[in-house]
Design a protein around this motif. Structure first.
Motif, PDB file in Angstrom:
ATOM      1  N   GLY A   8       0.838  -1.191   0.000  1.00 46.35           N
ATOM      2  CA  GLY A   8       0.000   0.000   0.000  1.00 46.35           C
ATOM      3  C   GLY A   8       0.872   1.239   0.000  1.00 46.35           C
ATOM      4  N   SER A   9       0.248   2.389   0.145  1.00 42.45           N
ATOM      5  CA  SER A   9       0.963   3.657   0.146  1.00 42.45           C
ATOM      6  C   SER A   9       1.192   4.141   1.571  1.00 42.45           C
ATOM      7  N   SER A  12      -1.453   6.493   2.824  1.00 41.35           N
ATOM      8  CA  SER A  12      -2.796   6.006   3.148  1.00 41.35           C
ATOM      9  C   SER A  12      -2.968   5.886   4.656  1.00 41.35           C
ATOM     10  N   THR A  13      -4.066   6.432   5.183  1.00 36.45           N
ATOM     11  CA  THR A  13      -4.312   6.333   6.625  1.00 36.45           C
ATOM     12  C   THR A  13      -4.481   4.881   7.054  1.00 36.45           C
ATOM     13  N   TYR A  14      -5.095   4.065   6.234  1.00 38.89           N
ATOM     14  CA  TYR A  14      -5.313   2.668   6.610  1.00 38.89           C
ATOM     15  C   TYR A  14      -4.028   1.854   6.539  1.00 38.89           C
ATOM     16  N   THR A  15      -3.164   2.154   5.574  1.00 35.88           N
ATOM     17  CA  THR A  15      -1.851   1.521   5.558  1.00 35.88           C
ATOM     18  C   THR A  15      -1.061   1.938   6.791  1.00 35.88           C
ATOM     19  N   LEU A  36      -2.442   3.811  -5.444  1.00 32.44           N
ATOM     20  CA  LEU A  36      -3.821   3.346  -5.562  1.00 32.44           C
ATOM     21  C   LEU A  36      -4.032   2.610  -6.882  1.00 32.44           C
ATOM     22  N   LYS A  49      -8.526  -1.572  -3.164  1.00 28.01           N
ATOM     23  CA  LYS A  49      -8.278  -0.703  -2.016  1.00 28.01           C
ATOM     24  C   LYS A  49      -7.066  -1.191  -1.221  1.00 28.01           C
ATOM     25  N   PRO A 209      -1.994  12.954  -0.795  1.00 38.03           N
ATOM     26  CA  PRO A 209      -2.795  11.732  -0.890  1.00 38.03           C
ATOM     27  C   PRO A 209      -2.030  10.618  -1.570  1.00 38.03           C
ATOM     28  N   PRO A 210      -2.482   9.368  -1.431  1.00 41.14           N
ATOM     29  CA  PRO A 210      -1.850   8.273  -2.186  1.00 41.14           C
ATOM     30  C   PRO A 210      -1.905   8.546  -3.682  1.00 41.14           C
TER      31      PRO A 210
END
Length: 216
Positions: A8-9, A12-15, A36, A49, A209-210
Motif C-alpha cells: 500500500g501507500s 494512506s491512513t489505513y496503511t 492506488l 483498495k 494523498p496516495p
C-alpha cells in the motif's frame, strides 16, 4: 516465521494504521510501496483498495481483518482485548471511525483540499464549509470519549486508537481541522501523547494523498 508483506501507500491512513500494529507488536514486516489501484493491490483486493497483506501463501485485504490476523498471529502486546465488553467497545469504535468519521474527516473535508473537484483545482470552499458542522460534532464525540483515560477503550492502547490516530494526523494538517482539534482539549492531548510514540514517529507519512497507478 515469514515476515508479513504490507502492500500500500505510506500516505494512506489505513496503511499507516496497519504499520502501527506491526510497530507496536514488534512484528518484522516489509512494506511494498504501491499507488492506488496498482496491479499488486488488485491482485489481492477485488476493488483495489489498500492496504493488502501477503503472509507466506496467505493473502488478505481490508485493514480491520489484517489487524485482527496480525494481532492473533504474533505475541503480545495484544491490541484487541480478550474481555467481552472491552472487545465489543473496541469493535464499536473501529466501526464508527471506518464508516462515519473517516468519511467526514478524510473523504469529505480533507479531500476538499487534496483532491478538490473544482475547475481550477483550488480547495473546494463550499464542500469545506458544508462539512464543518459534522466535523466539529464528531470531533466533540471523540473528545468526550478519550477524556476519562486518554484511550478510546479502557485504560490501554487498542487497535481502536491505532485506527483513529492516522486520521487525526491528516486532519490537523489543514487549517479548520487543526482549529477543531485545538478546541477539543482532551482529544488534542490524546493526539499529542500518542503521536509521540516511537511507532508513530517511525511511520510518519509524507504529505499528500496516495498516488494513483498510471495503469488505472
Amino acid at each position: 516465521m515469514t515476515a508479513p508483506e504490507i502492500i500500500g501507500s505510506t500516505r494512506s491512513t489505513y496503511t499507516h494504521a496497519i504499520r502501527l500494529v506491526c510497530e507496536e507488536k514488534g512484528i518484522d514486516y516489509t512494506l511494498t510501496e504501491r499507488p492506488l489501484r496498482a496491479p499488486e493491490i488488485y491482485a489481492i483486493h477485488p476493488f483495489g483498495k489498500m492496504p493488502v497483506m501477503r503472509h507466506g501463501d496467505f493473502e488478505l485485504f481490508e485493514s480491520k481483518a489484517i489487524a485482527t490476523y496480525l494481532d492473533r498471529s504474533f505475541p503480545a502486546p495484544y491490541l484487541f482485548p480478550a474481555g467481552l465488553r472491552l472487545a465489543a467497545l473496541t469493535e464499536q469504535w473501529i466501526s464508527v471511525v471506518n464508516t462515519l468519521i473517516d468519511h467526514t474527516l478524510i473523504r469529505t473535508y480533507l479531500f476538499a483540499y487534496i483532491a478538490p473537484k473544482t475547475a481550477d483545482g483550488a480547495p473546494d470552499r463550499a464542500a469545506i464549509d458544508a462539512v464543518m458542522p459534522a466535523l466539529r460534532a464528531q470531533i466533540d464525540v471523540l473528545d468526550r470519549a478519550v477524556a476519562p483515560t486518554g484511550y478510546l477503550v479502557g485504560d490501554h492502547l487498542t487497535f481502536a486508537d491505532l485506527n483513529l490516530l492516522p486520521i487525526l494526523h491528516r486532519v490537523q494538517l489543514a487549517p479548520e481541522g487543526a482549529s477543531a482539534l485545538a478546541d477539543a482539549p482532551h482529544l488534542a492531548r490524546y493526539y499529542a501523547q500518542h503521536a509521540a510514540r516511537p511507532s508513530f514517529r517511525r511511520t510518519m507519512p509524507p504529505a499528500g494523498p496516495p498516488r494513483r497507478s498510471s495503469t488505472s
